[in-house]
Design an enzyme around this catalytic site. Structure first.
Site: not given
Ligand code: 13P
Length: 259
Positions: A11, A13, A96, A98, A168, A174, A213
């Protein structure tokens, strides 16, 4: 990992330039060739055509990070499932954390998006997960059940036949804090049990990815768990070497279970 082929999804982003995503996609296509895992990259919509030009003739699959629940019409700024499909997308990440937190998407809206994505012939990557407060309040099971129930209410169990679920935990995204392999496995098992209790065949075939992560050095222990079928990778997916090391960690679990 039963007979489920691992899926490693990047992803990306809101990152990259036209030049950098083409470089990243071509390094991933070269490095992923021949691995016994499915590899997926999800750039922003405006980069899809450039990335498709690179991965179109490789085994790497293309996906989007979101889509509209509407097919067309007066929805300024939105991108529909059919449009994404026309740009070579086979998967769409939906729900997601976010998008749930920053763009106020509800589980009901996510469910409608799942239906739109499937109608366009693509596979949703449905993200579920709890916040730190919810974990501390011992609400993990109820939060995830509610996120899945909204999708079940919209499409019934059959909707999970063409679906990938990504667990997740919001507190692991993150932050550098990964769920331990045992913590992640416990939630993956809950998700599979819930789906299997409604349809054993769908439950046993459902791929459930872990995200939050994931890095090259923790990937193998996560992917070694019985119900973890790959990963949804954020930060580490932006570096081809790290991402390919994660793909190789998944490949090594396949090779181990085959031998
Ligand atoms: P990270 O791997 O940066 O923690 O992000 C995970 C994520 O949100 C994947 O969709």
């Amino acid at each position: 990992m039963a007979n489920r082929q691992p899926l490693i999804a990047g992803n990306w982003k809101l990152n990259g330039t036209r030049k950098s995503v083409v470089e990243l996609a071509s390094a991933i296509s070269d490095g992923a060739a021949g691995l016994p895992v499915e590899v997926l990259v999800c750039p922003v919509s405006v980069h899809l055509a450039d990335v498709l030009a690179v991965v179109g003739n490789s085994p790497v699959h293309l996906g989007s990070q979101n889509c509209s629940e509407a097919e067309s019409g007066a929805f300024t700024g939105e991108v529909s499932a059919n449009m994404l499909q026309e740009f070579g997308c086979e998967y769409v990440i939906l729900g997601h954390s976010e998008r749930r937190a920053l763009f106020h998407e509800t589980s009901e809206q996510v469910a409608v998006k799942c239906l739109a994505v499937q109608k366009a012939g693509m596979t949703p990557v449905l993200c579920v997960g709890e916040t730190l407060e919810e974990r501390e309040a011992e609400q993990v099971e109820s939060v995830i059940a509610a996120q899945l129930d909204a999708v079940l209410a919209a499409g019934g169990i059959e909707i999970f036949r063409q679906m990938v679920v990504a667990y997740e935990p919001v507190w692991a995204i993150g932050t550098g804090k990964t769920a331990s392999p045992e913590e992640a496995q416990a939630v993956h098992a809950l998700i599979r049990q819930k789906i299997s209790s409604l349809d054993a065949d769908i439950g046993s075939k459902l791929r459930i990815l872990y995200g939050g992560s994931v890095k090259a050095d923790n990937a193998a222990s996560l992917f070694g768990q019985a119900d973890i079928d790959g990963g949804l990778i954020g930060g580490a997916a932006l570096d081809a070497t790290s991402f390919l090391a994660i793909c190789e960690a998944a490949a090594s679990t396949v090779e181990k279970s085959a031998s």
